[in-house]
Design a protein around this motif. Structure first.
Motif, PDB file in Angstrom:
ATOM      1  N   VAL A  96       0.748  -1.349  -0.086  1.00 42.73           N
ATOM      2  CA  VAL A  96       0.074   0.178   0.041  1.00 42.73           C
ATOM      3  C   VAL A  96       0.853   1.180   0.061  1.00 42.73           C
ATOM      4  O   VAL A  96       0.575   2.244  -0.851  1.00 42.73           O
ATOM      5  CB  VAL A  96      -0.880  -0.081   1.121  1.00 42.73           C
ATOM      6  N   TYR A  97       1.755   1.250   0.765  1.00 44.71           N
ATOM      7  CA  TYR A  97       2.645   2.554   0.870  1.00 44.71           C
ATOM      8  C   TYR A  97       3.399   2.684  -0.307  1.00 44.71           C
ATOM      9  O   TYR A  97       3.673   3.598  -0.845  1.00 44.71           O
ATOM     10  CB  TYR A  97       3.738   2.409   2.045  1.00 44.71           C
ATOM     11  N   ALA A  98       4.167   1.514  -0.889  1.00 38.28           N
ATOM     12  CA  ALA A  98       4.932   1.539  -2.084  1.00 38.28           C
ATOM     13  C   ALA A  98       4.171   2.151  -3.190  1.00 38.28           C
ATOM     14  O   ALA A  98       4.461   2.869  -4.110  1.00 38.28           O
ATOM     15  CB  ALA A  98       5.400  -0.009  -2.345  1.00 38.28           C
ATOM     16  N   ALA A  99       2.875   1.699  -3.270  1.00 41.01           N
ATOM     17  CA  ALA A  99       2.001   2.058  -4.349  1.00 41.01           C
ATOM     18  C   ALA A  99       1.718   3.662  -4.305  1.00 41.01           C
ATOM     19  O   ALA A  99       1.808   4.142  -5.145  1.00 41.01           O
ATOM     20  CB  ALA A  99       0.630   1.361  -4.243  1.00 41.01           C
ATOM     21  N   HIS A 100       1.668   4.239  -3.148  1.00 38.38           N
ATOM     22  CA  HIS A 100       1.282   5.430  -2.631  1.00 38.38           C
ATOM     23  C   HIS A 100       2.421   6.265  -3.099  1.00 38.38           C
ATOM     24  O   HIS A 100       2.269   7.550  -3.738  1.00 38.38           O
ATOM     25  CB  HIS A 100       0.791   5.818  -1.301  1.00 38.38           C
ATOM     26  N   VAL A 101       3.791   6.152  -3.070  1.00 42.04           N
ATOM     27  CA  VAL A 101       4.692   6.808  -3.263  1.00 42.04           C
ATOM     28  C   VAL A 101       5.469   6.586  -4.808  1.00 42.04           C
ATOM     29  O   VAL A 101       6.444   7.213  -5.189  1.00 42.04           O
ATOM     30  CB  VAL A 101       5.934   6.469  -2.395  1.00 42.04           C
ATOM     31  N   LYS A 106       1.007   8.444  -9.647  1.00 45.87           N
ATOM     32  CA  LYS A 106       0.543   9.767  -9.888  1.00 45.87           C
ATOM     33  C   LYS A 106       0.379   9.928 -11.423  1.00 45.87           C
ATOM     34  O   LYS A 106      -0.664  10.767 -12.076  1.00 45.87           O
ATOM     35  CB  LYS A 106       1.571  10.690  -9.543  1.00 45.87           C
ATOM     36  N   LEU A 107       1.308   9.742 -12.237  1.00 44.39           N
ATOM     37  CA  LEU A 107       1.387   9.892 -13.724  1.00 44.39           C
ATOM     38  C   LEU A 107       0.267   9.232 -14.431  1.00 44.39           C
ATOM     39  O   LEU A 107      -0.301   9.983 -15.039  1.00 44.39           O
ATOM     40  CB  LEU A 107       2.422   9.456 -14.424  1.00 44.39           C
ATOM     41  N   TRP A 130      -3.146   7.672   8.574  1.00 41.91           N
ATOM     42  CA  TRP A 130      -1.883   7.830   9.160  1.00 41.91           C
ATOM     43  C   TRP A 130      -1.127   9.267   8.844  1.00 41.91           C
ATOM     44  O   TRP A 130       0.137   9.226   8.780  1.00 41.91           O
ATOM     45  CB  TRP A 130      -0.799   6.507   8.929  1.00 41.91           C
ATOM     46  N   TRP A 131      -2.031   9.977   8.633  1.00 38.72           N
ATOM     47  CA  TRP A 131      -1.506  11.531   8.515  1.00 38.72           C
ATOM     48  C   TRP A 131      -0.425  11.603   7.519  1.00 38.72           C
ATOM     49  O   TRP A 131       0.580  12.426   7.472  1.00 38.72           O
ATOM     50  CB  TRP A 131      -1.141  12.214  10.247  1.00 38.72           C
ATOM     51  N   ASN A 132      -0.442  11.100   6.457  1.00 39.88           N
ATOM     52  CA  ASN A 132       0.491  10.954   5.095  1.00 39.88           C
ATOM     53  C   ASN A 132       1.972  10.762   5.645  1.00 39.88           C
ATOM     54  O   ASN A 132       3.003  10.990   4.941  1.00 39.88           O
ATOM     55  CB  ASN A 132       0.565  12.282   4.481  1.00 39.88           C
ATOM     56  N   ASP A 133       2.061   9.890   6.773  1.00 35.73           N
ATOM     57  CA  ASP A 133       3.330   9.357   7.143  1.00 35.73           C
ATOM     58  C   ASP A 133       3.450   8.097   7.651  1.00 35.73           C
ATOM     59  O   ASP A 133       3.449   7.721   9.054  1.00 35.73           O
ATOM     60  CB  ASP A 133       4.131  10.271   8.195  1.00 35.73           C
TER      61      ASP A 133
END
Length: 239
Positions: A96-101, A106-107, A130-133
């Protein structure tokens, strides 16, 4: 999710269903109502519209609405899957986090409407859970979420369950027979998530190719026709 399907729960709502059913905008509105005070908070009517044809619901984004879903469906049985916080954290970092960053996500949202809706939803739950972190606050969310579910659901409707326990406690809780001759489906969620992500990315790029083709091919055809007519005229003039 795979185990639930083996037990006859064929329509299990998961993040993949959000994408397949084009539901992202509904979830964005739910996040905005709950966390930002925009619009009316979802009640049973809205949850029925979104989830009413499902037999079970699991994972994000539904996990962000545990309180609301328990209130809307007070007789539902709840399975709280438990594992070590460190194991969950590592898995989330890789999925989930890897997909977000991932800058490609985004492109994709810049040219594909469906990807844009999913990106908008992803931004909402990363902001509000988690407040973008996630690296800093992810473990806190995990612990607070589990404590919340324990506080909301009566013990007779709650199963705290580790997948390593296999069929027996799950089937006993749901009132199902243990599937004869069926090995419990061990699914590596990280591998499964990444495979699904690749499939979704391929679909986005294919839609992009189709969209470009719808523009380029007619233009090329007009250009070819113009060139052909010009060539014919030049030939006739020479004749």
């Amino acid at each position: 999710m795979t185990a639930l399907k083996e037990l006859g729960y064929n329509d299990v709502y998961h993040m993949k269903e959000v994408y397949m059913r084009n539901d992202a905008d509904f979830w964005v509105a739910a996040f905005e109502a709950k966390y930002e005070g925009k619009g009316a908070k979802y009640g049973k009517e809205q949850w029925d519209h979104l989830l009413g044809d499902c037999m079970a619901v699991t994972d994000i984004p539904a996990a962000a609405f545990a309180r609301e879903l328990v209130a809307a469906y007070p007789d539902a049985k709840v399975i709280l899957t438990t594992r070590s916080v460190d194991g969950w954290y590592r898995s989330m970092l890789a999925t989930v986090y890897a997909a977000h960053v991932d800058p490609w996500r985004k492109l994709q949202s810049l040219w594909d409407a469906k990807a844009a809706s999913m990106w908008a939803l992803r931004k909402k739950y990363h902001e509000h859970l988690w407040w973008n972190d996630f690296p800093r606050y992810g473990k806190r969310f995990f612990q607070e979420h589990n404590d919340l579910v324990r506080s909301l659901v009566p013990s007779d409707r709650l199963l705290e369950y580790e997948v390593s326990e296999g069929w027996e406690p799950l089937c006993a809780f749901l009132g199902k027979e243990v599937p004869a001759g069926k090995v419990f489906p061990w699914i590596n969620k990280t591998d499964d998530f990444q495979r699904t992500s690749r499939e979704v990315t391929a679909q986005v790029y294919w839609r992009y190719v189709q969209a470009v083709a719808r523009v380029v091919v007619p233009v090329a055809a007009v250009g070819a026709a113009f060139w052909w007519r010009s060539g014919i005229k030049a030939f006739l003039n020479r004749s």
